[in-house]
Design an enzyme around this catalytic site. Structure first.
Site, short mmCIF file in Angstrom:
data_model
loop_
_atom_site.label_atom_id
_atom_site.label_comp_id
_atom_site.label_asym_id
_atom_site.label_seq_id
_atom_site.Cartn_x
_atom_site.Cartn_y
_atom_site.Cartn_z
CE1 TYR A 144 48.21 95.85 -0.20
CE2 TYR A 144 47.99 93.60 -0.97
CZ TYR A 144 48.03 94.51 0.07
OH TYR A 144 47.87 94.08 1.37
CG ASP A 239 53.91 91.09 -6.02
OD1 ASP A 239 53.67 89.87 -5.92
OD2 ASP A 239 53.45 91.95 -5.23
CE LYS A 267 46.36 87.28 -3.13
NZ LYS A 267 46.87 88.58 -3.52
C1 LIG Z 1 47.72 89.45 -2.46
C2 LIG Z 1 48.93 90.11 -2.93
C3 LIG Z 1 50.02 90.38 -2.09
C4 LIG Z 1 49.97 90.14 -0.61
O1 LIG Z 1 49.84 88.80 -0.28
P1 LIG Z 1 49.29 88.41 1.19
O2 LIG Z 1 49.35 86.92 1.20
O3 LIG Z 1 47.91 88.97 1.27
O4 LIG Z 1 50.21 89.03 2.17
C5 LIG Z 1 51.17 90.91 -2.64
N1 LIG Z 1 51.25 91.18 -3.95
C6 LIG Z 1 50.23 90.94 -4.79
C7 LIG Z 1 50.38 91.23 -6.24
C8 LIG Z 1 49.04 90.42 -4.32
O5 LIG Z 1 48.00 90.23 -5.16
#
Ligand SMILES: *Cc1c(COP(=O)(O)O)cnc(C)c1O
Length: 426
Positions: A144, A239, A267
């Protein structure tokens, strides 16, 4: 457990907000029941509007490495608020923040702050495309990367190389530029790269997937991925929105000892505020506007309050790297207890854990990719979720999410959680 105020609020919310929430997973759709409206958090605990208390393992979906409302963040934010909430000009804290990010993650030589993980990944692939002059990207099934159009793509039936949108509103043409490979399967990557010779701008991956449950990549797989990207002039993007500052001071790239070309963050980097970032090699980052031609901007990017919270969090990490061994100990204790409980019940469910990210799958298979992850019995997870909730343990209201342990969780919290797990499995 009485949750009458949550029920009442959810009824009202549904009238004015699609599904009653501002982000879908919060609605409890995959576990059913009424989402609990939270009122306050302290350390490892959260309290709902009906006064119920929970040991929290969501930590706002990852940001709360130090638990809820750590003094050093709250105090810094209170002071910053009095100076002004936003200027839309450069501020000193942005420079401090950039220094900290680059120091903690040495593969990052330059960084751009944004407001969410989604914004970070969207911008990173635009940069990869602008830098290489190529159009296509490769992502992995089950990973994701936020809700950007280019990422809401899954593998089409049959031909591996054709992605299809997972959401209405995502056009076929955006899906045409996203190719889907299998996680932990280097052959699937090689096949796509060969078929799309000189057309691939970037490969984006969660080095430790946290959004199909917790699924770490094999080290050799990531090393080979690194090699392919270097050979083919493809931008490798890790990511680390979830894993950055979570699994180690320097994120998953430190654990694996692999340097990506670009990294996306979010985060934890915001200390509980809406922040994201992308960064990497200066040579690539200098293509971003105004240094270069690839456009990306933000009215509230590098917001003073968010930067204050972020620098407080990262400074704490920098000054106390021992927190990662503490997190490892507590999380290992939790995992051990869960394994023992499973054994008692003659269950062979697999548990994946990397540091303070943990996930119990309701399948006996070893989970190494999306296909094995989805064998998990989500109905069983839903039952388990509610049994844990009734015992005051707040887990993610969906199977394919991580459980996050924070520095605020005490050994007593962990013991209570193991006991609740034992009773719930019964
Ligand atoms: C949470 C997350 C996102 C998206 O971040 P948001 O602040 O919710 O837009 C993208 N990549 C990873 C791996 C994530 O865990």
């Amino acid at each position: 457990m009485i949750i009458s105020k949550s029920i009442e609020l959810f009824e009202k919310a549904k009238k004015r907000m699609p599904g009653g929430v501002n982000s879908p997973v919060r609605a409890f759709k995959s576990v059913r029941g009424t989402p609990i409206f939270m009122e306050r958090g302290v350390g490892s605990k959260i309290f709902d509007v009906d006064g119920n208390e929970y040991i929290d393992y969501i930590g706002s979906w990852g940001p709360h490495l130090f638990g809820h409302n750590p003094d050093f963040i709250i105090k810094a934010v209170q002071e910053a608020l009095l100076q002004g909430t936003s200027f839309g000009t450069p501020t000193e804290n942005e420079v401090k923040m950039a220094d900290l990010v680059c120091e903690l993650m040495p593969s990052i030589e330059m960084v751009r702050m944004v407001n969410s993980g989604t914004e970070a990944t969207m911008s990173a692939i635009r940069l990869a495309r602008g830098y290489t002059g190529k159009d296509k990207i490769i992502k992995f099934e089950g990973c994701y990367h936020g809700h950007g159009d280019s990422f809401l793509i899954k593998a089409g039936s049959g031909a591996l190389t054709f992605g299809v949108p997972t959401s209405p509103g995502v056009t076929k043409s955006s899906s045409a530029d996203t190719l889907i490979a299998n996680f932990n399967d280097i052959k699937s990557v090689k096949e796509i790269v060969t078929k799309n010779k000189n057309n691939i701008a970037g490969i984006i991956i969660e080095p430790i997937a946290g959004n199909m449950g917790v699924v770490p990549a094999d080290k050799t797989f990531l090393q080979e991925l690194r090699q392919i990207c270097s050979d083919e002039k493809i931008v490798l993007i890790f990511d680390e929105v979830m894993t950055g500052f979570r699994v180690a001071k320097g994120g998953a790239q430190e654990l694996y000892n692999i340097n990506p070309d670009l990294t996306t963050l979010g985060k934890i980097i915001g200390g509980g505020f809406p922040v994201g970032a992308y960064g990497g090699k200066a040579e690539i980052m200098n293509h971003i506007s105004p240094a270069g031609p690839v456009y990306q901007a933000g009215t509230l990017s590098g917001n003073p309050i968010a930067m204050t919270a972020g620098t407080a969090a990262l400074t704490q990490i920098k000054n106390h790297p021992e927190i990662y061994s503490e997190l490892e100990e507590k999380s290992a204790l939790l995992e051990k207890g869960m394994h023992e409980n499973l054994k008692l019940q003659n269950l062979k469910y697999s548990i994946n854990r990397v540091g303070s990210m943990l996930c119990q799958f309701f399948t006996e298979e070893v989970v190494t990719d999306y296909k094995t992850a989805i064998h998990s019995d989500t109905e069983k997870y839903a039952k388990y979720f509610h049994k844990m909730l009734d015992r005051g343990i707040y887990l993610a209201p969906a199977q394919f999410e991580a459980m996050f342990v924070s520095t605020a969780h005490t050994i007593d919290d962990i013991k209570k959680t193991i006991e609740a797990h034992r009773m719930s499995l019964k």
